[in-house]
Every structure is written in C-alpha cells, then in structure tokens.
Design an enzyme around this catalytic site. Structure first.
Site, PDB file in Angstrom:
ATOM      1  N   TRP A 154       0.815  -1.216   0.000  1.00  0.00           N
ATOM      2  CA  TRP A 154       0.000   0.000   0.000  1.00  0.00           C
ATOM      3  C   TRP A 154       0.849   1.267   0.000  1.00  0.00           C
ATOM      4  O   TRP A 154       0.348   2.341  -0.293  1.00  0.00           O
ATOM      5  CB  TRP A 154      -0.925   0.018   1.233  1.00  0.00           C
ATOM      6  CG  TRP A 154      -0.195  -0.253   2.524  1.00  0.00           C
ATOM      7  CD1 TRP A 154      -0.096  -1.455   3.163  1.00  0.00           C
ATOM      8  CD2 TRP A 154       0.585   0.683   3.298  1.00  0.00           C
ATOM      9  NE1 TRP A 154       0.703  -1.337   4.280  1.00  0.00           N
ATOM     10  CE2 TRP A 154       1.128  -0.030   4.390  1.00  0.00           C
ATOM     11  CE3 TRP A 154       0.868   2.045   3.184  1.00  0.00           C
ATOM     12  CZ2 TRP A 154       1.939   0.577   5.352  1.00  0.00           C
ATOM     13  CZ3 TRP A 154       1.681   2.644   4.136  1.00  0.00           C
ATOM     14  CH2 TRP A 154       2.199   1.914   5.204  1.00  0.00           C
ATOM     15  N   ASN A 155       2.135   1.174   0.348  1.00  0.00           N
ATOM     16  CA  ASN A 155       2.887   2.431   0.558  1.00  0.00           C
ATOM     17  C   ASN A 155       3.271   3.147  -0.740  1.00  0.00           C
ATOM     18  O   ASN A 155       3.468   4.356  -0.742  1.00  0.00           O
ATOM     19  CB  ASN A 155       4.118   2.208   1.459  1.00  0.00           C
ATOM     20  CG  ASN A 155       5.125   1.260   0.891  1.00  0.00           C
ATOM     21  OD1 ASN A 155       4.835   0.511  -0.039  1.00  0.00           O
ATOM     22  ND2 ASN A 155       6.323   1.264   1.446  1.00  0.00           N
ATOM     23  N   LYS A 178      -2.133  -8.971  -7.291  1.00  0.00           N
ATOM     24  CA  LYS A 178      -3.017  -8.622  -6.184  1.00  0.00           C
ATOM     25  C   LYS A 178      -2.477  -7.361  -5.516  1.00  0.00           C
ATOM     26  O   LYS A 178      -1.415  -7.380  -4.900  1.00  0.00           O
ATOM     27  CB  LYS A 178      -3.077  -9.749  -5.151  1.00  0.00           C
ATOM     28  CG  LYS A 178      -4.138  -9.444  -4.119  1.00  0.00           C
ATOM     29  CD  LYS A 178      -3.800  -9.933  -2.740  1.00  0.00           C
ATOM     30  CE  LYS A 178      -4.802  -9.375  -1.751  1.00  0.00           C
ATOM     31  NZ  LYS A 178      -4.536  -7.955  -1.431  1.00  0.00           N
ATOM     32  N   PRO A 179      -3.223  -6.242  -5.632  1.00  0.00           N
ATOM     33  CA  PRO A 179      -2.779  -5.029  -4.937  1.00  0.00           C
ATOM     34  C   PRO A 179      -3.170  -5.096  -3.461  1.00  0.00           C
ATOM     35  O   PRO A 179      -4.066  -5.868  -3.085  1.00  0.00           O
ATOM     36  CB  PRO A 179      -3.558  -3.916  -5.646  1.00  0.00           C
ATOM     37  CG  PRO A 179      -4.799  -4.584  -6.162  1.00  0.00           C
ATOM     38  CD  PRO A 179      -4.476  -6.044  -6.380  1.00  0.00           C
ATOM     39  N   ALA A 180      -2.532  -4.282  -2.651  1.00  0.00           N
ATOM     40  CA  ALA A 180      -2.883  -4.226  -1.223  1.00  0.00           C
ATOM     41  C   ALA A 180      -4.351  -3.857  -1.065  1.00  0.00           C
ATOM     42  O   ALA A 180      -4.879  -3.041  -1.828  1.00  0.00           O
ATOM     43  CB  ALA A 180      -2.015  -3.174  -0.537  1.00  0.00           C
ATOM     44  N   GLY A 232       6.935  -6.377   0.428  1.00  0.00           N
ATOM     45  CA  GLY A 232       6.215  -6.350   1.702  1.00  0.00           C
ATOM     46  C   GLY A 232       7.107  -6.853   2.816  1.00  0.00           C
ATOM     47  O   GLY A 232       8.337  -6.755   2.720  1.00  0.00           O
ATOM     48  N   SER A 233       6.481  -7.435   3.832  1.00  0.00           N
ATOM     49  CA  SER A 233       7.265  -7.799   5.013  1.00  0.00           C
ATOM     50  C   SER A 233       8.094  -9.066   4.773  1.00  0.00           C
ATOM     51  O   SER A 233       7.732  -9.925   3.958  1.00  0.00           O
ATOM     52  CB  SER A 233       6.340  -8.030   6.206  1.00  0.00           C
ATOM     53  OG  SER A 233       5.609  -9.220   5.998  1.00  0.00           O
ATOM     54  N   GLU A 254      11.179  -8.138  -2.331  1.00  0.00           N
ATOM     55  CA  GLU A 254      11.695  -6.855  -1.828  1.00  0.00           C
ATOM     56  C   GLU A 254      11.065  -6.693  -0.453  1.00  0.00           C
ATOM     57  O   GLU A 254       9.889  -6.359  -0.337  1.00  0.00           O
ATOM     58  CB  GLU A 254      11.308  -5.744  -2.810  1.00  0.00           C
ATOM     59  CG  GLU A 254      12.169  -4.524  -2.690  1.00  0.00           C
ATOM     60  CD  GLU A 254      11.517  -3.457  -1.846  1.00  0.00           C
ATOM     61  OE1 GLU A 254      11.771  -3.458  -0.620  1.00  0.00           O
ATOM     62  OE2 GLU A 254      10.761  -2.653  -2.412  1.00  0.00           O
ATOM     63  N   LEU A 255      11.845  -6.982   0.587  1.00  0.00           N
ATOM     64  CA  LEU A 255      11.272  -7.171   1.925  1.00  0.00           C
ATOM     65  C   LEU A 255      11.669  -6.048   2.881  1.00  0.00           C
ATOM     66  O   LEU A 255      12.043  -4.968   2.459  1.00  0.00           O
ATOM     67  CB  LEU A 255      11.690  -8.552   2.444  1.00  0.00           C
ATOM     68  CG  LEU A 255      11.387  -9.709   1.465  1.00  0.00           C
ATOM     69  CD1 LEU A 255      11.896 -11.036   1.984  1.00  0.00           C
ATOM     70  CD2 LEU A 255       9.904  -9.785   1.144  1.00  0.00           C
ATOM     71  N   CYS A 288      10.284   1.206   2.847  1.00  0.00           N
ATOM     72  CA  CYS A 288      11.251   0.190   3.297  1.00  0.00           C
ATOM     73  C   CYS A 288      12.653   0.768   3.357  1.00  0.00           C
ATOM     74  O   CYS A 288      13.546   0.147   3.927  1.00  0.00           O
ATOM     75  CB  CYS A 288      11.273  -0.992   2.336  1.00  0.00           C
ATOM     76  SG  CYS A 288       9.691  -1.765   2.180  1.00  0.00           S
ATOM     77  N   GLU A 385      12.113  -2.181  11.788  1.00  0.00           N
ATOM     78  CA  GLU A 385      11.752  -0.887  11.204  1.00  0.00           C
ATOM     79  C   GLU A 385      10.466  -0.369  11.851  1.00  0.00           C
ATOM     80  O   GLU A 385       9.523  -1.117  12.094  1.00  0.00           O
ATOM     81  CB  GLU A 385      11.665  -0.929   9.682  1.00  0.00           C
ATOM     82  CG  GLU A 385      10.652  -1.851   9.092  1.00  0.00           C
ATOM     83  CD  GLU A 385      10.718  -1.948   7.570  1.00  0.00           C
ATOM     84  OE1 GLU A 385      11.348  -1.113   6.920  1.00  0.00           O
ATOM     85  OE2 GLU A 385      10.114  -2.893   7.047  1.00  0.00           O
TER      86      GLU A 385
HETATM   87  C1  SIN Z   1       9.590   0.711  -0.793  1.00  0.00           C
HETATM   88  O1  SIN Z   1       9.436   1.297   0.249  1.00  0.00           O
HETATM   89  O2  SIN Z   1       9.381  -0.499  -0.857  1.00  0.00           O
HETATM   90  C2  SIN Z   1      10.025   1.370  -2.086  1.00  0.00           C
HETATM   91  C3  SIN Z   1      10.729   2.638  -1.910  1.00  0.00           C
HETATM   92  C4  SIN Z   1      11.293   3.196  -3.204  1.00  0.00           C
HETATM   93  O3  SIN Z   1      11.033   2.697  -4.298  1.00  0.00           O
HETATM   94  O4  SIN Z   1      12.034   4.162  -3.111  1.00  0.00           O
END
Ligand code: SIN
Length: 481
Positions: A154-155, A178-180, A232-233, A254-255, A288, A385
């Site tokens: 979602w971010n 599948k989107p958030a 995600g996580s 990408e965690l 992230c 985090e």
């Molecule tokens: C993320 O928070 O997963 C991506 C951040 C970014 O693309 O800069």
C-alpha cells in the site's frame, strides 16, 4: 473524490480484459478522514485461478509479438499515465494519505519504469559463445519466463506495481496481480489505462480481495505461475517462498529494511540534515528504505540533533490534499500502534524526546514528527523498522563502531552515509552489508538504479538494466554443424 476523468475510478477487478464485481465487496477508506471512499470487489481463490487461466494463452500471444511492438504499446501506456497524472495522484492520496505533491512524484516515478522497460524490451540480447568443440556452435536465447504472480504493498500503490509489471510485460510475460487491500483504486486505474493503451486482454490481470492468504497461496501453488514477485514484510516473503517451493518458482522479494543513516564529523551538515529529513519523513516514514537508525559521530552529534529537531518540529502535518502539507496520516491503526510501541519502548530504556513523541492533535492516525536522542541497541527501534515518522539518534565515535552497528541487523536493504571524505565514502560503502548505499543524499530511487536488498531484505533486483532478467530464462542452444 473530484476527478477530471471520473471513469478512472474503477471498483471491480480486471480479469481477462473485463471488469468483475463478484458477490461481496470491501470498503476502502481515506486514512486522512476515516471516510469510506469506495466498495471494491472482494474476490478470492476461484477468481485468481480464472485469471491464471486467462493469462496462460494471453502470455503466449503477447510473447509472440515483436519486442518493438510490445514497446510501442507500453509507451502509449506511459503517455496515458502522464496525461492523467493529476487524477491518479488524487486517487492515490485519497486512498493512501501521502501529500498530493508526493503522490504526483510517485506517478512520475511509477511511469518511469514503463518508459524505461519499454526501451529495455528492445535491447534483450542472447549470446553467441566461442565453442570448445570444432563441429558445434553455442548460443543462448533469452525467453520470457511465462505467467507471473505479483503482490504489491500500500505504501507505493502505483510505483510498486509498475516496477514489477513493466519489466514483466516488456519481457513478454503476463501477470496476475493482487494489490494491497488498502489501495486497490490506484491499481485499477492503472489497469483502465493499460486497456486504453492496447495491452491485450489477459496480459495484465488485477485481482482485488481481502483474503490475501487465499489469493497468495493460489498463485504460489499453481505450477503455471513461473515466478512470484512481492514487496512487503520479510515474514510474508518467507511464507510465499515456502508456498512456492513445491513448484520451484523464480522469486523476487523486496522485503523489510532497517536502514542506517550515518553522519560523520566531516559531513556537510546542511546536506546531512536535508538528506536525513528527506529519507526519514518520505511518506511519513512508511517506506522500506526510510532511515530507521540515525548514527551521528561525537563531534557533530549535538549540532545535528538540534537542527534535526528544529526542522522536524516545523513540519506541516495534515490531510495530504491540503496545500503545503508535508506529512500525512499513518495508513491504519496497526501502523500507529507499532510506532507508539517503539517510542514507548525507547523512552522506557532511556531515550530523550527532543520533539514529538505522541499522536498528533489532529487525531485519527496522525503522528507527530519525532526526534529521540540517547538511543541504544537494546531498543526495539534498533532491531525492527518503525515505519513511521520517528528519528532515533545513536551516538558513535569511530568508523568501525558505526559500520558494526549499521551491520548488526538481519536486514540489508538501504544504507545512507554523509561524509566529505572520498576515501571514507568508498571504505564505508564497501563495508556496509546492504544492497543499496546512498551517499550524501537522502533520496536515491530511480528506474535506472538497481533496487533490492541482501540478507533478510530479499532476493533479486528491480528497475535498472538488470530488472528485465528477473522475468526471463536463458536457454542454451548447442548446434552441431
Ligand atoms: C519501498 O518502500 O518499498 C520502495 C521505496 C522506493 O522505491 O524508493
């Protein structure tokens, strides 16, 4: 929500080029106000399988087209996204909360992956190798991996979709995404524009739903899905990897991160403060790669703390649709609870609150921009985090001490360093166990640089010249002559 083109507001899933409402719906709320903004199709395992059924033949037909042809369709998609950037930004801010200016930045960032990979599609090259055997010739073909499953957070409701879908479809793959559940509207608007651009039915399927485990497991268990890509996580990444083990899929994960930001005595403090502010408060600290632990050397610690506190306290917090707002709400109450837990834990163990430290007076899920001093490694914020607008300052003396503290985590996504010494910059960059190092700047993300982590921060690289390879297989062909 006021849009120039209200037909961009879609609330049904997009499968095989058609919109599917399903039998039930779920509410999408605006985190700035708590208002319900849409009721979206709540689909599950059966519809995910139907999307895979559609994607399989669509992928074969799409891959059979020339890369140049695919690139032209993608370029049209890019242009439509840029032409509708205002509306897409309004949808994004309304469902996710980030300030409108930041949302506009995300639309351009997200679109850049489509533009980039449309070009990269045309530069995929196999090899001809020197054969060790006189009557044989060796070559390789690069071919699309097939249908892939994608699960996005979602971010970054637009950019994390395009960073996965663009290289995939450029390579000649098809996807089921599948989107958030918090941010399906941006994904569906992207699908509407993909359809207008001429991306064929079945190549890009969007399944919306609340039951993420059912949709995720269906994707992972189906052997027609040859690759999974997820942001995600770390916890969920591990589950998806386990669920994909049986069908041995290629994985891009990408965690989580736990980014260190190191400020050395010789840093230009104007640059370091600007960098720390940009990295820490981007998306209200909900990325992230946001700085999570700020290590500051003895000689500049007090001055850095004073200036960061001043800048943080001056930030304008509010509804992202309002002019001049720099920090929006936290996505939901679970996110807010985690921030409160981290701050309470730090304060109970000796942290000093220099500014903030509480929910914001605006109520809802707003949190004050916060700076904590006297942080130590026994605090929760050192190990996990926070995903919120809290800057925790740790003091250090030597370079070795800073590097050791920065690497003392299971994560390895992004790290930041601020120094005016070139040799220190190289030495520390090499010693940091991270997939990405950002030196003397707080923002490094781009379609051109490889994005990804090491250790528990994941597998694979997104964006850049490497990103398309994640969606291709190399076939070795040996020809007897
Ligand atoms: C993320 O928070 O997963 C991506 C951040 C970014 O693309 O800069």
């Amino acid at each position: 929500m006021k849009l120039n083109d209200p037909t961009l507001l879609k609330t049904d899933s997009y499968i095989n080029g058609a919109w599917h409402g399903g039998n039930t719906r779920f509410a999408v709320t605006n985190p700035a106000t708590g208002d319900v903004i849409a009721e979206v199709a709540d689909l599950g395992a059966a519809e995910t399988t139907a999307a895979i059924d559609a994607a399989v033949p669509a992928q074969k037909a799409w891959a059979a087209r020339t890369a140049k042809d695919r690139a032209m369709v993608m370029r049209k998609w890019y242009e439509l996204i840029m032409a509708n950037a205002e509306d897409l930004a309004v949808i994004l801010t309304t469902e996710m909360g980030k300030p409108l200016a930041e949302a506009k930045g995300e639309i351009a960032y997200g679109a850049s992956f489509i533009d980039w990979f449309a070009e990269e599609a045309r530069r995929v090259c196999g090899d001809v190798m020197e054969s060790p055997i006189p009557d044989k010739r060796f070559l390789t073909f690069k071919q699309p991996i097939g249908v892939f499953g994608a699960i996005t957070p979602w971010n970054f409701p637009i950019a994390m979709i395009t960073r996965k879908v663009a290289p995939g479809i450029a390579a000649g793959c098809a996807c089921v995404l599948k989107p958030a559940e918090q941010t399906p509207l941006s994904a569906l608007a992207l699908a509407e524009l993909a359809e207008r651009a001429g991306i064929p039915a079945g190549v890009m399927n969007i399944v919306t739903g609340m039951d993420a485990p059912a949709i995720g497991n269906t994707l992972c268990a189906d052997d027609r899905i040859r690759k999974m890509t997820f942001t995600g996580s770390t916890e969920v990444g591990r589950i998806l990897m386990q669920q994909s083990a049986h069908t041995l899929k290629k994985m891009s994960l990408e965690l989580g991160g736990n980014a260190p930001l190191i400020v050395f005595d010789d840093a230009d403090l104007d640059v370091a403060i600007a960098g720390a502010m940009a990295s820490k408060y981007r998306n209200a600290g909900q990325t992230c790669v946001c700085a999570n632990r700020i290590f500051v050397q003895d000689g500049v610690y007090d001055e850095f703390a004073r200036r960061l506190t001043e800048a943080s306290a001056a930030m304008k917090v509010g509804n992202g649709m309002e002019e001049g707002v720099e920090q929006g709400p936290i996505i939901d109450s679970q996110g807010l609870d985690k921030i409160e837990r981290h701050v309470a834990d730090a304060v109970s163990k000796g942290a000093e609150v220099l500014t903030g430290g509480h929910r914001h007076e605006l109520g809802g899920t707003y949190y004050q921009p916060t700076v904590l001093a006297n942080m130590s490694s026994d605090m929760m914020m050192f190990g996990e985090e926070t995903f919120g607008p809290v800057a925790g300052l740790f003091r250090f003396t030597s370079d070795d001490e800073a590097v050791a503290m920065a690497n003392d985590t299971e994560f390895g996504l992004a790290a930041y360093i601020f120094t005016d010494s070139t040799s220190r910059l190289f030495r520390v960059s090499e010693a940091l166990e991270y997939g990405m190092v950002s030196a003397n700047t707080g923002i490094f993300s781009s379609e051109v640089g490889p994005f990804g982590g090491v250790k528990s921060s994941g597998l694979g690289r997104e964006g850049s010249k490497y990103g398309i390879d994640e969606f291709m297989e190399i076939k070795f062909v040996c020809v007897g002559i």
